[in-house]
Design a protein around this motif. Structure first.
Motif, PDB file in Angstrom:
ATOM      1  N   ALA A  86      11.251  60.493  29.224  1.00 21.74           N
ATOM      2  CA  ALA A  86      11.576  59.303  28.420  1.00 21.74           C
ATOM      3  C   ALA A  86      12.819  58.602  28.925  1.00 21.74           C
ATOM      4  CB  ALA A  86      11.766  59.713  26.966  1.00 21.74           C
ATOM      5  N   ARG A 133      11.054  66.408  27.807  1.00 16.67           N
ATOM      6  CA  ARG A 133      10.847  65.162  27.077  1.00 16.67           C
ATOM      7  C   ARG A 133      11.897  64.126  27.456  1.00 16.67           C
ATOM      8  NH1 ARG A 133      13.267  62.695  23.323  1.00 16.67           N
ATOM      9  NH2 ARG A 133      14.736  64.420  22.984  1.00 16.67           N
ATOM     10  N   ARG A 134      13.155  64.553  27.558  1.00 18.45           N
ATOM     11  CA  ARG A 134      14.240  63.622  27.869  1.00 18.45           C
ATOM     12  C   ARG A 134      14.129  63.073  29.290  1.00 18.45           C
ATOM     13  NH1 ARG A 134      19.844  65.987  25.425  1.00 18.45           N
ATOM     14  NH2 ARG A 134      20.537  63.932  26.174  1.00 18.45           N
ATOM     15  N   GLY A 139      12.244  58.091  34.242  1.00 11.98           N
ATOM     16  CA  GLY A 139      11.012  58.800  33.962  1.00 11.98           C
ATOM     17  C   GLY A 139       9.802  58.218  34.662  1.00 11.98           C
TER      18      GLY A 139
END
Length: 231
Positions: free
Chosen positions: A223, A219-220, A227
């Motif tokens: 995001a 996710r990091r 990304g």
């Protein structure tokens, strides 16, 4: 030079089984081609003036990048774009000892790679950080047991033991595949994880390919500031 970089200790070898290298790597000399499009990963091998031209280095570094590209697609479902050719070969302005012994900050660990990074910035019109590309630099120079490397802010900067590893002359290839996956994670915005949590952001990268990003790390990355580079 770049306080956002995460430091990696200069561990030379891991007792890991090797993986077959990817063939078909190519390289070109400084100034031979226009800059690639934005949103890609640019890769450089800086060759000091007293280091012979050796195709094992750009070809090997390209193979490491291909494997890292494959791993990121496996883990995230998307991956970064490499250029064609993959590795840009830069003829250095100085002999090997200059990069190793010219101070660049208070910590000798960073001298070689910071000297390389500054030269690459000058030669290729780069920035640190650089929103146009993720930049990966390797140099065939290293002060033994002192020099190291790291990643952060869209950069990976690595000294001679990583270049030798990519060239296939410094131990099993899985060590160098895992190391590049780890440093690209830093370039993409991830911090170090705990010592052996099974993710490539920890010492578990020495067990490559038996390490996997956590859901939070995925996710990091997606995001994070780079990304959008992953497609």
């Amino acid at each position: 030079m770049n306080p956002s970089l995460s430091r990696r200790s200069a561990i030379r070898l891991g007792a890991l089984a090797g993986a077959a290298p990817v063939v078909g790597a190519t390289a070109f000399a400084t100034g031979a081609q226009a800059a690639p499009p934005n949103g890609t990963v640019r890769v450089y091998w800086l060759r000091p003036t007293d280091v012979p031209d050796d195709s094992r280095y750009p070809d090997g570094i390209a193979s490491v990048m291909y494997e890292s590209q494959r791993y990121y697609r496996q883990e995230l479902g998307v991956t970064f774009t490499l250029n064609n050719p993959v590795v840009e070969v830069a003829a250095g302005d100085h002999p090997r000892a200059w990069y190793e012994n010219t101070p660049n900050g208070s910590d000798q660990y960073w001298w070689v790679v910071f000297n390389m990074q500054q030269e690459l910035i000058r030669k290729f019109g780069l920035r640190a950080p650089d929103s146009r590309w993720i930049n990966v630099g390797e140099i065939s120079a290293e002060k033994t047991n002192v020099s190291g490397g790291g990643g952060g802010g869209g950069w990976v900067i690595l000294s001679g033991h990583d270049a030798d590893g990519a060239a296939g002359i410094n131990g099993p290839m899985n060590r160098w595949y895992g190391g590049m996956v780890h440093e690209l994670g830093h370039a993409l915005g991830l911090p170090d994880s705990t010592s052996t949590d099974g993710t490539p952001m920890s010492a578990s990268f020495y067990n490559y390919p038996n390490c996997h990003f956590s859901a939070d790390q995925k996710r990091r990355i997606l995001a994070g500031p780079y990304g959008s580079f992953l497609k």
